[in-house]
Design an enzyme around this catalytic site. Structure first.
Site, PDB file in Angstrom:
ATOM      1  CB  SER A 144       9.676 -99.507  12.982  1.00 40.97           C
ATOM      2  OG  SER A 144       8.373-100.028  13.003  1.00 40.97           O
ATOM      3  CG  ASP A 391       3.034 -97.249  18.653  1.00 36.67           C
ATOM      4  OD1 ASP A 391       2.778 -98.443  18.399  1.00 36.67           O
ATOM      5  OD2 ASP A 391       4.173 -96.760  18.565  1.00 36.67           O
ATOM      6  CG  HIS A 394       6.730 -99.170  17.610  1.00 35.67           C
ATOM      7  ND1 HIS A 394       5.808 -98.611  16.771  1.00 35.67           N
ATOM      8  CD2 HIS A 394       7.715 -99.647  16.818  1.00 35.67           C
ATOM      9  CE1 HIS A 394       6.208 -98.735  15.521  1.00 35.67           C
ATOM     10  NE2 HIS A 394       7.369 -99.370  15.522  1.00 35.67           N
TER      11      HIS A 394
END
Length: 419
Positions: A144, A391, A394
């Site tokens: 991802s 997070d 990312h």
């Protein structure tokens, strides 16, 4: 694989000038049966390395003397920001990485530029990029974070034109396998979802859950990309965080051991063993595919930046400025992962020359190690996601990950490569 996940590292970062712990917490995973990726990562404690250390000793350098040393440098203030796009002008940004939409109060993280040593990295020119790739195709092969880069590129190109989403023509799983066509340029961009790069299976017959173990067949490529990759002119390979999960390793059709599987009757391997083997398999497969004639880029390991605890222990990434090079050095587990990739790329480059195949290094690890401020932290939202989990894997869009595509454009137009 029927779920998407965010690579959530669970290593702790301490203040960069303190003594660093040698231990590393191992990652668990969050199961989300949704279409928005969530991640799984493990990083080290704040890495330190002697400024005189040569981490690529014995490896070929990607920079020729007459070229910009594009991967070595510092982040410098850029008060106006590149202003390529905003979260309101680009509709390719998913909520998970749309930091401004969900109330991030600071904007300084968007106002830094990567300054290579002794030269300048040109700003991204969308029209120039599209002309360079006219009639060609580009695939992001991996997890991802690779999809994160793809969305950045889609947004950067949106200043010139938008593509048609043709994902449904190629896959029923259009959350993982994306494909876009820029008809005016006959250019195709795709994502080939393969977070482990190699073949993987659930050990638990009931499927994946927070405590489950996966089996990796380290010498067998993931068939999801193996059957598609010959169709692409450029392939950017990247992976990382999923390798910190509990895994059982197979080679030559038999179990050889595991990584954090908790089974006393199995040989235990460190994380970088399986990681190195996976890249070895990818590069070997590309060399052996009869019809593959593409240029392969290795985009190196993308570090996470959890501080004040692991991802599932209240860790976060609340910094608003980059680290300086004197504060953060590449070392520890991140260095091990990085070297495992680069060493396999070096071997692939030598073998690939016999077939006329090019393997190029897109070395973004040092630059991104210095950007603890660029992650969504708590300013990214996904349906059904536990919003108490930060997070720190990312990258916000817009944000420092846009630099990866500035580097990609530089490499495409300059022929920048590892020899």
């Amino acid at each position: 694989m029927k779920f998407q996940a965010i690579d959530l590292p669970n290593a702790k970062y301490t203040q960069p000038n303190n003594t660093y712990k040698k231990g590393i917490l191992l990652a668990l995973t969050l199961l989300l049966l949704t279409s928005i990726p969530i991640c799984i990562n493990n990083s080290t404690t704040s890495p330190l390395l002697s400024p005189n250390s040569n981490i690529t000793s014995g490896l070929k350098t990607i920079e020729n003397e007459d070229q910009c040393q594009i991967f070595t440098g510092n982040w410098i203030p850029y008060p106006d920001g590149p202003a390529y796009y905003t979260n309101e002008t680009c509709n390719f940004i998913i909520d998970q990485q749309n930091c401004m939409k969900f109330g991030r109060p600071d904007t300084e993280f968007m106002k830094w530029r990567w300054k290579p040593k002794n030269c300048e990295l040109p700003l991204f020119d969308a029209a120039q990029f599209l002309e360079l790739v006219r009639g060609k195709s580009l695939a992001f092969l991996g997890d991802s974070v690779g999809m994160n880069q793809m969305r950045s590129l889609l947004c950067l190109l949106s200043s010139v034109t938008y593509p048609e989403d043709v994902s449904h023509k190629y896959s029923t799983n259009t959350n993982y396998f994306k494909r876009y066509v820029y008809h005016d340029y006959n250019f195709t961009m795709a994502n080939l979802w393969a977070p482990y790069l190699v073949k993987s299976r659930d050990v638990d017959p009931n499927g994946h859950n927070i405590n489950s173990i996966r089996t990796l067949y380290l010498d067998e490529p993931d068939e999801a990309w193996e059957t598609e990759v010959e169709n692409f002119d450029y392939v950017i390979v990247s992976a990382g965080q999923w390798f910190f999960l509990p895994l059982i390793y197979y080679e030559n059709g038999r179990v050889i051991g595991c990584h954090k599987c908790g089974r006393d009757n199995m040989k235990s391997f460190l994380t970088h063993y399986g990681y190195k083997k996976a890249f070895q398999t990818v590069f070997r497969t590309l060399q052996n595919l009869k019809n593959y004639k593409g240029v392969t880029f290795l985009r190196t390991f993308s570090p996470a930046h959890f501080e004040n605890g692991a991802w599932n222990e209240g860790g976060n990434c609340a910094r608003t400025r980059p680290f300086g090079k004197e504060e953060m050095k590449l070392a520890g587990r991140i260095l091990e992962m990085y070297l495992a990739q680069v060493e396999e790329l070096q071997a692939a480059e030598k073998k690939g020359m016999k077939r006329g195949l090019e393997f190029r290094l897109m070395d973004t690890t040092e630059a991104m190690l210095l950007r603890p401020d660029g992650h969504p932290n708590f300013y990214g939202h996904s349906p059904h996601r536990n919003m108490t989990v930060a997070d720190c894997v990312h990258w916000c869009l817009p944000g420092p990950i846009d630099t990866w595509n500035e580097i990609l454009l530089y490499m495409l137009k300059s022929g920048h490569r590892t020899s």
